[in-house]
Write a protein that holds these residues in place. Structure first.
Motif, PDB file in Angstrom:
ATOM      1  N   GLY A 105       1.008  -1.294  -0.135  1.00 46.99           N
ATOM      2  CA  GLY A 105      -0.272  -0.235  -0.243  1.00 46.99           C
ATOM      3  C   GLY A 105       0.730   1.646   0.487  1.00 46.99           C
ATOM      4  O   GLY A 105       0.627   2.035  -0.901  1.00 46.99           O
ATOM      5  N   ALA A 106       2.176   1.155   0.466  1.00 46.29           N
ATOM      6  CA  ALA A 106       3.061   2.607   0.765  1.00 46.29           C
ATOM      7  C   ALA A 106       2.892   2.640  -0.795  1.00 46.29           C
ATOM      8  O   ALA A 106       3.797   3.843  -1.005  1.00 46.29           O
ATOM      9  N   LEU A 107       3.699   1.157  -1.543  1.00 48.10           N
ATOM     10  CA  LEU A 107       4.450   1.511  -2.543  1.00 48.10           C
ATOM     11  C   LEU A 107       3.150   2.584  -3.946  1.00 48.10           C
ATOM     12  O   LEU A 107       3.538   2.760  -4.550  1.00 48.10           O
ATOM     13  N   MET A 108       2.163   2.057  -2.987  1.00 41.76           N
ATOM     14  CA  MET A 108       1.259   2.302  -4.839  1.00 41.76           C
ATOM     15  C   MET A 108       1.525   4.089  -4.151  1.00 41.76           C
ATOM     16  O   MET A 108       1.217   4.782  -5.217  1.00 41.76           O
ATOM     17  N   SER A 109       1.090   4.586  -2.793  1.00 39.02           N
ATOM     18  CA  SER A 109       1.189   5.426  -3.245  1.00 39.02           C
ATOM     19  C   SER A 109       2.454   6.028  -2.964  1.00 39.02           C
ATOM     20  O   SER A 109       2.569   7.618  -4.090  1.00 39.02           O
ATOM     21  N   LEU A 110       3.472   6.011  -2.901  1.00 41.63           N
ATOM     22  CA  LEU A 110       5.303   6.152  -4.009  1.00 41.63           C
ATOM     23  C   LEU A 110       5.030   6.850  -5.181  1.00 41.63           C
ATOM     24  O   LEU A 110       4.958   7.816  -6.090  1.00 41.63           O
ATOM     25  N   LEU A 111       3.953   5.463  -5.900  1.00 42.76           N
ATOM     26  CA  LEU A 111       3.681   5.232  -7.355  1.00 42.76           C
ATOM     27  C   LEU A 111       3.451   6.880  -7.647  1.00 42.76           C
ATOM     28  O   LEU A 111       3.521   7.150  -9.132  1.00 42.76           O
ATOM     29  N   ALA A 112       1.942   6.842  -7.645  1.00 44.40           N
ATOM     30  CA  ALA A 112       0.935   7.892  -6.940  1.00 44.40           C
ATOM     31  C   ALA A 112       1.557   9.453  -7.547  1.00 44.40           C
ATOM     32  O   ALA A 112       1.637  10.214  -8.114  1.00 44.40           O
ATOM     33  N   GLY A 113       2.767   9.627  -6.032  1.00 44.20           N
ATOM     34  CA  GLY A 113       3.143  10.993  -5.827  1.00 44.20           C
ATOM     35  C   GLY A 113       4.689  11.271  -7.455  1.00 44.20           C
ATOM     36  O   GLY A 113       4.447  11.630  -7.613  1.00 44.20           O
ATOM     37  N   ILE A 114       5.298   9.715  -7.606  1.00 44.59           N
ATOM     38  CA  ILE A 114       5.904  10.074  -8.639  1.00 44.59           C
ATOM     39  C   ILE A 114       5.568   9.982 -10.110  1.00 44.59           C
ATOM     40  O   ILE A 114       5.713  11.347 -11.001  1.00 44.59           O
ATOM     41  N   ALA A 170      -2.916  16.768  -6.627  1.00 44.63           N
ATOM     42  CA  ALA A 170      -1.664  17.052  -5.884  1.00 44.63           C
ATOM     43  C   ALA A 170      -2.379  16.577  -4.022  1.00 44.63           C
ATOM     44  O   ALA A 170      -1.902  15.962  -3.542  1.00 44.63           O
ATOM     45  N   LEU A 171      -2.734  17.551  -3.868  1.00 48.57           N
ATOM     46  CA  LEU A 171      -3.636  18.248  -2.289  1.00 48.57           C
ATOM     47  C   LEU A 171      -3.961  16.604  -2.715  1.00 48.57           C
ATOM     48  O   LEU A 171      -4.368  16.358  -0.947  1.00 48.57           O
ATOM     49  N   ASP A 172      -5.015  15.644  -3.246  1.00 47.90           N
ATOM     50  CA  ASP A 172      -5.327  14.975  -2.846  1.00 47.90           C
ATOM     51  C   ASP A 172      -4.404  13.395  -3.138  1.00 47.90           C
ATOM     52  O   ASP A 172      -4.869  12.785  -1.910  1.00 47.90           O
ATOM     53  N   VAL A 173      -3.911  13.522  -3.327  1.00 44.13           N
ATOM     54  CA  VAL A 173      -2.916  12.562  -3.466  1.00 44.13           C
ATOM     55  C   VAL A 173      -1.898  12.688  -2.263  1.00 44.13           C
ATOM     56  O   VAL A 173      -1.684  11.419  -1.121  1.00 44.13           O
ATOM     57  N   LEU A 174      -2.185  13.673  -1.658  1.00 45.03           N
ATOM     58  CA  LEU A 174      -1.220  14.461  -0.383  1.00 45.03           C
ATOM     59  C   LEU A 174      -2.300  13.314   0.717  1.00 45.03           C
ATOM     60  O   LEU A 174      -1.740  12.930   1.892  1.00 45.03           O
ATOM     61  N   LEU A 175      -3.538  14.306   0.773  1.00 43.01           N
ATOM     62  CA  LEU A 175      -4.908  13.962   1.762  1.00 43.01           C
ATOM     63  C   LEU A 175      -4.235  12.144   1.586  1.00 43.01           C
ATOM     64  O   LEU A 175      -4.632  12.065   3.040  1.00 43.01           O
ATOM     65  N   ALA A 176      -4.975  11.240   0.924  1.00 40.74           N
ATOM     66  CA  ALA A 176      -4.460   9.995   0.331  1.00 40.74           C
ATOM     67  C   ALA A 176      -3.067   8.966   1.284  1.00 40.74           C
ATOM     68  O   ALA A 176      -3.521   8.295   2.101  1.00 40.74           O
ATOM     69  N   ILE A 177      -2.140  10.167   1.280  1.00 37.56           N
ATOM     70  CA  ILE A 177      -0.854   9.262   1.597  1.00 37.56           C
ATOM     71  C   ILE A 177      -1.489   9.612   3.562  1.00 37.56           C
ATOM     72  O   ILE A 177      -1.229   8.667   4.286  1.00 37.56           O
ATOM     73  N   VAL A 178      -2.317  10.998   3.545  1.00 40.79           N
ATOM     74  CA  VAL A 178      -2.143  10.742   4.948  1.00 40.79           C
ATOM     75  C   VAL A 178      -2.891   9.812   5.527  1.00 40.79           C
ATOM     76  O   VAL A 178      -2.796   9.259   7.255  1.00 40.79           O
ATOM     77  N   VAL A 179      -3.877   9.510   4.827  1.00 39.27           N
ATOM     78  CA  VAL A 179      -4.860   8.410   5.286  1.00 39.27           C
ATOM     79  C   VAL A 179      -4.122   7.312   5.914  1.00 39.27           C
ATOM     80  O   VAL A 179      -3.987   6.389   6.966  1.00 39.27           O
TER      81      VAL A 179
END
Lengths: 139, 88
Positions: free
Chosen positions: A14-23, B37-46
């Protein structure tokens, strides 16, 4: 022990998925592809994380809350992505060039060109029919 | 032992993702990019809140995750509704 290991693997995925989204949000050339990539951690990443945490904690009230979060994300993530894409599409229609001219192959078929072509076709009254039909040899 | 390594690795991954998303948040050419980008940041916060619950074996922070995910939808939808049609 095995349950712990599976939970750890799920949380790391799950954390890797959010890293991929960030990139992807940083690297992709135009708005719609960024939105496409940004919707992944909101559904799949959250689901993997909740599976891992449910395996780890494992009491009934916690699992109820995790299912609640997953259902909320499943309902709301497509809606908000759709609203954002609609605004992006209208802005691309009013603004003919994509933001980065350097990447030529990515800029070729961007949403701006698509919107321009659609509005051209509707202005000439040709409708959604394919213009390439005339050049095709008859069978 | 397993959990410590997991929290370390997942924390690094979340941190890098948040860093990249916030670079896009600062730099995004249109306001819609910033909203995404704010949406992605909120998903990361969750995700970080869930990781914290997994690290401390307590479920008390999960309420915050529910509230943040609801607020993320509200913020994104209202930004898409209220952003002006003009660019930049």
């Amino acid at each position: 022990m095995t349950t712990d290991l599976i939970a750890s693997v799920l949380i790391i995925l799950g954390a890797l998925m959010s890293l991929l989204a960030g990139i992807a949000v940083l690297r992709f050339p135009d708005t719609m592809s960024r939105i496409h990539a940004a919707t992944k951690p909101q559904v799949l990443g959250i689901m993997l994380l909740m599976l891992g945490l449910g395996l780890r904690l494992g009491s009934l009230g916690v699992i109820g809350m995790l299912v609640l979060i997953v259902i909320l994300q499943f309902v709301t993530a497509p809606v908000s992505a759709h609203l954002t894409v609609r605004v992006a599409f209208r802005n691309a229609r009013s603004e003919p060039e994509p933001e980065e001219r350097g990447s030529k192959s990515a800029a070729d078929d961007g949403p701006a060109q698509l919107a321009q072509r659609l509005s051209d076709e509707s202005r000439t009254g040709a409708g959604p029919s394919l213009s390439g039909d005339a050049e095709q040899p008859d069978r | 032992m397993t959990m410590t390594v997991t929290v370390l690795i997942a924390g690094i991954l979340f941190g890098l993702g948040a860093l990249f998303a916030s670079i896009r948040l600062l730099r995004g050419p249109t306001q819609i990019d910033r909203a995404v980008a704010l949406d992605v940041l909120l998903a990361i916060v969750v995700g970080v809140i869930v990781l914290m619950a997994a690290a401390t074996d307590s479920s008390i922070t999960l309420v915050i995750a529910v509230v943040v995910s609801l607020l993320g939808f509200l913020g994104s939808a209202s930004l898409a509704k209220l952003l002006p049609r003009d660019r930049q």
